[in-house]
Write an enzyme that holds these catalytic residues in place. Structure first.
Site, PDB file in Angstrom:
ATOM      1  N   GLU A 114       0.867  -1.182   0.000  1.00  0.00           N
ATOM      2  CA  GLU A 114       0.000   0.000   0.000  1.00  0.00           C
ATOM      3  C   GLU A 114       0.901   1.229   0.000  1.00  0.00           C
ATOM      4  O   GLU A 114       1.216   1.759  -1.042  1.00  0.00           O
ATOM      5  CB  GLU A 114      -0.938  -0.033   1.208  1.00  0.00           C
ATOM      6  N   GLU A 143      -2.080   0.410  13.477  1.00  0.00           N
ATOM      7  CA  GLU A 143      -3.226   0.818  12.670  1.00  0.00           C
ATOM      8  C   GLU A 143      -4.536   0.548  13.405  1.00  0.00           C
ATOM      9  O   GLU A 143      -5.443   1.375  13.411  1.00  0.00           O
ATOM     10  CB  GLU A 143      -3.224   0.064  11.340  1.00  0.00           C
TER      11      GLU A 143
END
Length: 856
Positions: A456, A732
């Site tokens: 990502e 996260e």
């Protein structure tokens, strides 16, 4: 003296760079200044200019021409002083190539046929040239389609990594200027470059990635300009006279890692002393509009630290597991010797699962480097065109004993200047703050990314929108973020939509086509404002104003006359801990409540921006729009009893922090928020949207004690839970790792994500006690809020004017504060229980008991 937001003035890309200086120690304040410009045509002085301005002062002379070099000095007068200070040390600014016509270079790369859909072996390019006179100056202007490292006569030029970085390449490609005078020698010389795919044509993005996002070529664009002692010049541009050959890097990718075969490497390849022609053949030339070549506005990515392993664990099968004690972003440097053909495999991961590298969170980022030895003696090697996020590494195939001095983890990120520090009496809170710093370092890699390890690593707009206040305290990141915001504006859709991430790459089916989303799109209004308030750059605010205006105008159209944004795709309070692992947007808070709240908040900030820019009609219009949206928010989302329709911590935090409630509703909302927090035993119940706001919402409604309960909770979910699990970066998800040591089963499980670390801004302002009340910290309020069992705290910030610092500690009779105020600034100390005290520049020691007795 500094120029724009750059660490030095070499290769500056604007013809009239703004000037910033700090005052002589003890000066107190500036009443006037005089600038001196020493350029080829002579010395010019402004004469005495009556002004307090010392940050980003307008260039006082004729604009710079391309390549022009000017030496600048300043002296100042203190208030009431008849004599000026001594002149500052001279600082040099030198323009880059400011006119597209200055460029003679064209892209050059492999001349052979390549399969654009395959993994292609990286190329090296080079050029021989001859110098026939003594050299007084030489500059290399260089960039690439892809990534590059340049060598001149066998010596590397510069120390930046992943150059030229990632911009919206069709519109902007950064080039860098290097002083290479000392690299040259009389007679025969050689310039050469390693090339890599990088973001330009490498495989990048979700679900296997996309190749060739910007092009299929891998090319160097370089222009070497040499000035002889007689004033004549030699220009060596990339053109059809260069040659190319496959290099010893067999494969390279930002996600995949790198494979290097030392048997194929000639260390003399970029020198005139090399032997043999090898495989060098003519290059293929390409095209590049030189009008798209721009100078950088911030520092490059560099190695900023080296970390030795804290443990090496050998396995029976010959593998070695290395623990570096810190989750970091970078790559390994190994020093090794072994027989030709010996193959070392280096794998990376952030955490372990059952004693092995936990690679599932990496998804399709293989993060594997391979080194094949030449057998020609000891070799020091690290990859060139890749980075990994890792704490642990596994090395397979090491010949002989692996000792700690043979392997180093080299930390890479944008080489920003550190400007903010915080510590307190609670070691776990200190570790939390350290984790925030490390996550920022790992994700400020040319652009502000979400995560540095998996497939990502994108510039998510919502993440930096919530984190920018923290980032701009910890590091001088304004040049980097200004550049990225420029790309946000370039990627903005014609209707005003701001993409989810910038630069934009394919993201089907969730992220492509692009839809407008609250909190993410609001980066257009809120982040330029944050940077203006922190760094005092009004021109930055002006440059990004059209982007901000287009965004708010879009949301106004979407909301319509009702002023309620209650349609379309929204992420809401992303990663609310109550959301299921496979649906991070399914939190407790109505997504459209979030959207309308941000509509009002952005409109209000656009009005503030317009007022600062002197756009009075816009200021009035958007101020009215903000009030209409706030009124609509209250009508739709606040019940008659004062409760929110979403009875969730994020709903109350938004309403309070964004000032969307009436004075009568505020206290009831604050009390309800505190009750919700306490009823859940002060465990976190907010996601990306609510987490940066909740402590301020509690503090501002008289519930500082509850905010501290949130801060110091150690049960999952909480800020300190990851600390108890040994985290060295911000996660996260609140439970990226479960209490039993297993990993969160969700597909998004990063162990290095700064968004939830946005609480550090509250640590700096409330626990530490420093709040800017004028742009650039020219005026500050020192307002510490002791609590949570914390007995002392220290924070300091290097502002554009100098260092402001506050260190407080509890005493038997109250609180003692040590204060530092920079020259040119003013502070107001608001210590608990005391009347505010105005402080001028210098150091001060304050005791609350003394201030209270004086006030009495």
């Amino acid at each position: 003296m500094t120029f724009e937001h750059l660490p030095d003035g070499l290769g500056i890309g604007v013809p009239a760079p703004r000037l910033t200086w700090t005052l002589p120690p003890g000066c107190g304040a500036q009443e006037a200044y005089e600038l001196e410009l020493d350029r080829a045509g002579g010395v010019d002085r402004t004469g005495r200019v009556t002004s307090r301005d010392q940050v980003l002062v307008a260039w006082p002379g004729e604009p710079l021409a391309s390549r022009e070099r000017v030496t600048v000095r300043v002296r100042v007068w203190a208030p009431g002083g008849d004599e000026p200070s001594a002149w500052s040390e001279p600082s040099v600014v030198e323009a880059g190539l400011l006119d597209p016509a200055d460029w003679r270079a064209v892209p050059v790369g492999a001349g052979w046929v390549e399969d654009p859909q395959a993994e292609r072996r990286p190329t090296r390019v080079r050029k021989d040239f001859h110098l026939h006179r003594p050299v007084v100056r030489a500059r290399l202007y260089v960039t690439a389609h892809g990534l590059y490292e340049v060598e001149l006569n066998g010596r590397r030029v510069g120390d930046e990594a992943l150059a030229p970085g990632w911009t919206v390449y069709p519109h902007r490609l950064r080039y860098r200027t290097h002083d290479v005078t000392v690299h040259l020698t009389g007679g025969a010389n050689t310039i050469g470059a390693w090339l890599g795919d990088g973001w330009y044509r490498g495989r990048y993005g979700f679900d296997g990635g996309t190749r060739n996002i910007y092009g299929t070529d891998q090319s160097l664009i370089a222009q070497l300009e040499v000035t002889y002692d007689d004033g004549t010049t030699l220009v060596v541009p990339t053109d059809g006279t260069w040659t190319a050959a496959p290099g010893p890097i067999l494969t390279s990718g930002l996600y995949e890692g790198e494979t290097f075969d030392a048997r194929l490497h000639d260390p003399q390849w970029s020198t005139a002393d090399r032997t043999g022609a090898g495989e060098w053949t003519a290059v293929r030339t390409g095209r590049r509009d030189p009008a798209t070549l721009v100078a950088p506005s911030g520092p490059p990515v560099r190695c900023t630290e080296e970390i030795a392993p804290v443990a090496i664990t050998p396995a029976d099968d010959g593998r070695h597991l290395l623990d570096f004690g810190q989750n970091l972003v970078g790559r390994l440097r190994v020093t090794v010797d072994g027989p030709a053909g010996t193959t070392l495999t280096l794998r990376h991961a952030e955490v372990l699962q059952d004693g092995e590298l936990a690679t599932r969170p990496l998804r399709e980022a293989h993060a594997t480097d391979t080194l094949i030895l030449s057998g020609q003696g000891p070799l020091a090697w690290e990859p060139r065109f890749t980075l990994h996020g890792f704490r642990y590494a596994e090395i397979t195939g090491w010949p002989g004993e692996l000792t700690p001095d043979a392997v180093t983890a080299r930390v890479y990120h944008t080489d920003m200047r550190r400007t903010g520090w915080f510590e307190c009496s609670d070691p776990w809170v200190n570790r939390l703050h350290d984790n925030v710093v490390w996550s920022m370092r790992g994700n400020f890699v040319d652009i502000p990314t979400d995560c540095p390890q998996r497939d990502e690593r994108l510039g998510w707009t919502g993440d930096i929108q919530v984190f920018a206040p923290t980032a701009s305290y910890l590091y001088d990141c304004v040049g980097m973020l200004d550049s990225w915001l420029t790309d946000v504006g370039l990627e903005q859709l014609p209707d005003g939509t701001i993409p989810w991430y910038v630069p934009v790459i394919p993201g089907e089916p969730m992220w492509t086509p692009i839809h407008p989303g609250a909190a993410w799109g609001d980066v257009a209004t809120l982040t330029p404002w944050t940077l203006y308030r922190r760094f005092g750059d009004l021109d930055l605010l002006r440059r990004h104003y059209p982007m901000a205006k287009a965004w708010v105008d879009l949301v106004e159209r979407l909301a319509g006359p009702s002023r309620l944004w209650d349609t379309g795709f929204q992420l809401g309070d992303w990663l609310d801990p109550a959301a299921p692992p496979d649906d991070p947007a399914a939190g407790r808070t109505d997504r459209y409540l979030v959207a309308t709240a941000y509509f009002a908040h952005s409109a209000r900030h656009l009005a503030l921006t317009a007022a600062e820019l002197g756009e009075a009609r816009d200021a009035e219009r958007y101020g009215t729009l903000a009030e209409e949206a706030a009124d609509a928010f209250r009508r739709r989302h606040v019940t008659a009893s004062g409760r929110m329709t979403s009875d969730s911590p994020t709903a109350y935090a938004l309403a309070l922090a964004f000032d969307l409630l009436t004075p009568q509703q505020r206290q009831a909302a604050g009390d309800r928020l505190a009750r919700l927090v306490l009823d859940d035993d002060a465990r976190i119940a907010t996601g990306f949207v609510g987490t940066p706001l909740i402590c301020d919402a509690l503090t501002d409604t008289g519930h500082l004690d509850v905010a501290y309960r949130l801060l110091t909770q150690t049960e999952c979910p909480s800020w300190l839970y990851p600390v108890t699990m040994g985290a060295t970066t911000v996660w996260e998800r609140w439970d990226s790792m479960r209490p039993d040591g297993t990993l969160n089963p969700g597909g998004m499980t990063s162990f290095n994500h700064y968004a939830l670390g946005a609480v550090a801004d509250w640590l700096h302002r409330v626990v530490g006690g420093i709040t800017a009340t004028a742009p650039g910290y020219r005026e500050v309020v020192l307002r510490p809020g002791p609590g949570g069992g914390i007995t002392w705290a220290r924070t300091r910030h290097d502002t554009p004017y100098g260092t402001v610092a506050l260190a407080w500690e509890r005493t038997g009779s109250g609180l003692t504060a040590h204060v530092e105020v920079p020259d040119g600034c003013r502070a107001t100390a608001e210590l608990p229980g005391c009347t505010p005290v105005v402080l001028g520049p210098g150091t001060h020691v304050l005791h609350t008991e003394e201030l209270a007795s004086k006030a009495a």
